[in-house]
Design an enzyme around this catalytic site. Structure first.
Site, PDB file in Angstrom:
ATOM      1  N   GLY A   1      -8.166   2.315  51.997  1.00 30.71           N
ATOM      2  CA  GLY A   1      -7.213   1.256  51.658  1.00 30.71           C
ATOM      3  C   GLY A   1      -5.988   1.820  50.956  1.00 30.71           C
ATOM      4  O   GLY A   1      -4.850   1.456  51.275  1.00 30.71           O
TER       5      GLY A   1
ATOM      6  N   GLU B   1      -2.775 -12.605  38.561  1.00 26.05           N
ATOM      7  CA  GLU B   1      -2.942 -11.192  38.945  1.00 26.05           C
ATOM      8  C   GLU B   1      -2.594 -10.921  40.408  1.00 26.05           C
ATOM      9  O   GLU B   1      -2.223  -9.805  40.765  1.00 26.05           O
ATOM     10  CB  GLU B   1      -4.374 -10.715  38.647  1.00 26.05           C
ATOM     11  CG  GLU B   1      -5.484 -11.316  39.498  1.00 26.05           C
ATOM     12  CD  GLU B   1      -6.072 -12.617  38.936  1.00 26.05           C
ATOM     13  OE1 GLU B   1      -5.367 -13.295  38.162  1.00 26.05           O
ATOM     14  OE2 GLU B   1      -7.218 -12.954  39.279  1.00 26.05           O
TER      15      GLU B   1
ATOM     16  N   CYS C   1      -8.394 -18.738  35.233  1.00 27.00           N
ATOM     17  CA  CYS C   1      -9.236 -19.635  36.031  1.00 27.00           C
ATOM     18  C   CYS C   1     -10.468 -20.078  35.232  1.00 27.00           C
ATOM     19  O   CYS C   1     -10.350 -20.909  34.354  1.00 27.00           O
ATOM     20  CB  CYS C   1      -9.569 -18.986  37.368  1.00 27.00           C
ATOM     21  SG  CYS C   1      -9.871 -20.217  38.635  1.00 27.00           S
TER      22      CYS C   1
ATOM     23  N   HIS D   1      -4.407 -17.716  39.493  1.00 35.08           N
ATOM     24  CA  HIS D   1      -4.664 -16.277  39.346  1.00 35.08           C
ATOM     25  C   HIS D   1      -3.340 -15.501  39.360  1.00 35.08           C
ATOM     26  O   HIS D   1      -2.899 -15.063  40.415  1.00 35.08           O
ATOM     27  CB  HIS D   1      -5.556 -15.787  40.487  1.00 35.08           C
ATOM     28  CG  HIS D   1      -6.951 -16.285  40.398  1.00 35.08           C
ATOM     29  ND1 HIS D   1      -7.952 -15.593  39.757  1.00 35.08           N
ATOM     30  CD2 HIS D   1      -7.513 -17.423  40.849  1.00 35.08           C
ATOM     31  CE1 HIS D   1      -9.076 -16.278  39.822  1.00 35.08           C
ATOM     32  NE2 HIS D   1      -8.840 -17.397  40.476  1.00 35.08           N
TER      33      HIS D   1
HETATM   34  N1  GLN Z   1     -15.743 -21.590  38.904  1.00 31.97           N
HETATM   35  C1  GLN Z   1     -14.488 -22.183  38.597  1.00 31.97           C
HETATM   36  C2  GLN Z   1     -14.038 -23.180  39.651  1.00 31.97           C
HETATM   37  O1  GLN Z   1     -14.539 -23.182  40.737  1.00 31.97           O
HETATM   38  C3  GLN Z   1     -13.432 -21.133  38.399  1.00 31.97           C
HETATM   39  C4  GLN Z   1     -13.107 -20.369  39.628  1.00 31.97           C
HETATM   40  C5  GLN Z   1     -12.455 -19.065  39.330  1.00 31.97           C
HETATM   41  O2  GLN Z   1     -12.511 -18.568  38.221  1.00 31.97           O
HETATM   42  N2  GLN Z   1     -11.876 -18.457  40.338  1.00 31.97           N
HETATM   43  O3  GLN Z   1     -13.160 -23.970  39.404  1.00 31.97           O
END
Ligand code: GLN
Length: 563
Positions: free
Chosen positions: A39, A540, A407, A538
């Site tokens: 990669g 990131e 998240c 996210h």
């Molecule tokens: N488990 C949580 C949700 O489904 C957070 C998901 C995550 O952290 N990507 O909302």
């Protein structure tokens, strides 16, 4: 969903706009064994060609039956990287985006499952005119169709296609057949790089070429011949072995490229250029007009990454670290890279520690967190390790250690605040305890139906969505913008019924969806805590070496300042 359709239309328009340029294709296959940096090699080749003024895109083919990477456990497969269009893909897609500095569309990722799914859909839709639909040629033809479409959408001069796995596996034979077919039809437009591995067994202390020779022969038996061999190994390849590989594997000696282990993956494009790899690839692919290589911005980034003055010590608290006796940091690859880019930008040396949340179920252990300048809880699923994570959030909040929740890390920050600061009783998230009286984090209505139908694959809120930021907030200041767009992957969200209560209790919802229904960023005011921020999305996935993510930069800065 509406947005995804919009994305697809944009793709179609882009396709129409595409000129009749000659698309070139460079396949990257693995020899000997996996995990040797195919990669990174693919991303680095993409980078050096881009630095020649070419438009480059990259495709990853995963040989799994899984239709996408969304249903795979991260400890099996590494990070699930979400593209802007919402597709859940392999972490290599993240490498391509980071090295190229561009967004890559969903069409650039395929698995065996997604190819078969499309062929079967077409068969059911009578698109094969009553013919027998066969594994060969119809599967490779579908693969070729996807590759060409991706090249068109990107209007790419060169499309890099990385084939997952190693030559000789049953799993990728149909993809090698696609390479063979393309090369036979347009030999001047297709080239193949085999990324091999040359071990130096401890007992003899000599670099061995035989596994590479065997891999080249295996590749040949599929009718595919390598134009380049990238010789990965613990040390550089010497002249003698280079010549040996060239002779036995039928490759020009100058196209056998030494690729020894390096301290940083970001050195790889620069090392490739020492061997003039971009020029050689352009020769083999008959690309005539190329500019002088310009990797100056990249070079500056690499120099900065090595010149950090002070250290900033960050703990990433997760649960997907253990695999047998080994620690897997790949699971949070984009998070780790995002922290690094921001630290480099600030002239700092990142000292990142991956720690499991499980031991923190024991509150006595929390003291160990004192040594960190900042704490980050990344995304996650399910109930394992949650108690430990909640204790960590509480500790960071009460001890004013900069905290960044992503998240699940954001959802847990909200839950922890409701529970410990607002002293709400019988409070939880639906994911942990659906029977709790106060579900401050609840399932999104759209998701409820899907879960009821056990239709879990690819059903989360996925891909890019806009958010508006509150004036005067930490988030607004970090981004320097009123509206942002970030990538999502979640099924649950802050329950709108509790927003008023949580806000009255001191939590600031500083980012929301434009209709204000969804809470996208939560924070505590700066006079209460130096940095306590959670993002439902996210960030990131948008962090790039040459453009670090503003929220990560704000977090790393606050961590350093609080040292
Ligand atoms: N488990 C949580 C949700 O489904 C957070 C998901 C995550 O952290 N990507 O909302």
């Amino acid at each position: 969903m509406a947005r995804n359709t919009e994305k697809r239309q944009t793709g179609r328009k882009a396709q129409k706009r595409s000129t009749n340029k000659q698309h070139k294709f460079l396949f990257v296959v693995g020899g000997v064994m996996s995990g040797v940096g195919k990669g990174v090699a693919s991303s680095s080749i993409a980078k050096i060609l881009q630095a020649r003024g070419l438009t480059v895109t990259a495709i990853k083919i995963d040989p799994y039956i899984n239709v996408d990477a969304g249903t795979m456990n991260p400890t099996e497969h590494g990070e699930v990287f979400v593209l802007g269009g919402g597709l859940e893909t392999d972490q290599d897609m993240g490498n391509y985006e980071r090295f190229l500095g561009t967004d890559i569309p969903d069409i650039n990722y395929m698995t065996t499952g997604s190819v078969y799914q499309e062929v079967i859909r077409k068969e059911r839709n009578l698109e094969y005119d009553g013919k027998n639909v066969e594994v060969v040629p119809h599967i490779p033809l579908q693969v070729i169709k996807r590759i060409k479409k991706a090249a068109q959408v990107a209007n790419a001069d060169v499309t890099i296609i990385e084939i997952g796995g190693t030559v000789g596996e049953y799993q990728n034979i149909l993809f090698l057949e696609a390479v063979r077919m393309m090369k036979t039809k347009t030999p001047d437009d297709v080239a193949v790089v085999m990324v091999s591995y040359l071990p130096v067994p401890g007992s003899i202390g000599e670099m061995k070429t035989k596994p590479t020779q065997t891999a080249a022969r295996t590749l040949n038996s599929a009718g595919v011949f390598a134009d380049f061999i990238l010789a990965r190994g613990p040390v550089a390849l010497d002249k003698k072995r280079k010549e040996k590989i060239a002779q036995f594997c039928n490759v020009e000696p100058q196209n056998v490229i030494s690729a020894p282990d390096v301290a940083s993956v970001y050195d790889v494009p620069l090392n490739f250029e020492k061997d003039k790899l971009s020029e050689r690839i352009c020769n083999v692919l008959n690309i005539k007009k190329i500019q002088k290589s310009d990797l100056s911005a990249w070079r500056r980034f690499v120099a900065k990454s090595k010149n950090g003055h002070d250290t900033v010590k960050i703990a990433v608290v997760g649960k997907y670290f253990n695999s047998g006796d080994f620690i897997l940091s790949d699971v949070y690859l984009s998070v780790l890279e995002a922290i690094k880019y921001s630290a480099y930008k600030l002239g700092l040396k990142p000292d990142i520690h991956y720690i499991s949340s499980l031991p923190f179920e024991d509150k006595k252990k929390l003291k160990e967190l004192k040594q960190y300048d900042g704490i980050l809880i990344p995304g996650g699923f399910g109930t394992t390790g949650i108690l430990g994570k909640l204790n960590v959030v509480k500790y960071a909040r009460e001890n004013k250690i900069p905290y960044f929740g992503i998240c699940y890390g954001m959802q847990l920050a909200v839950l922890e605040y409701a529970k410990n600061k607002l002293r709400m009783k019988n409070v939880s998230t639906t994911e942990i305890d659906p029977s709790a009286q106060h579900l401050v984090i609840d399932i999104m209505p759209e998701q409820k139906e899907k879960v009821a139908k056990s239709d879990m694959g690819g059903t989360m809120r996925l891909g890019e969505y806009p958010a508006v930021l509150k004036r005067g907030s930490i988030a607004r200041k970090a981004y320097g913008a009123d509206e942002i767009s970030e990538r999502h992957r979640h099924r649950y969200e802050v329950n709108p019924e509790y927003v008023e209560k949580l806000s009255a209790g001191g939590l600031v919802f500083s980012g929301t969806s434009p209709d204000e229904r969804l809470m996208e960023i939560v924070e505590l005011p700066k006079d209460i805590h130096p940095f306590f921020v959670g993002a439902q999305f996210h960030p990131e996935f948008h962090a790039r070496p040459l453009s670090p993510h503003p929220l990560f930069t704000a977090f790393v800065k606050a961590s350093y300042e609080g040292k």
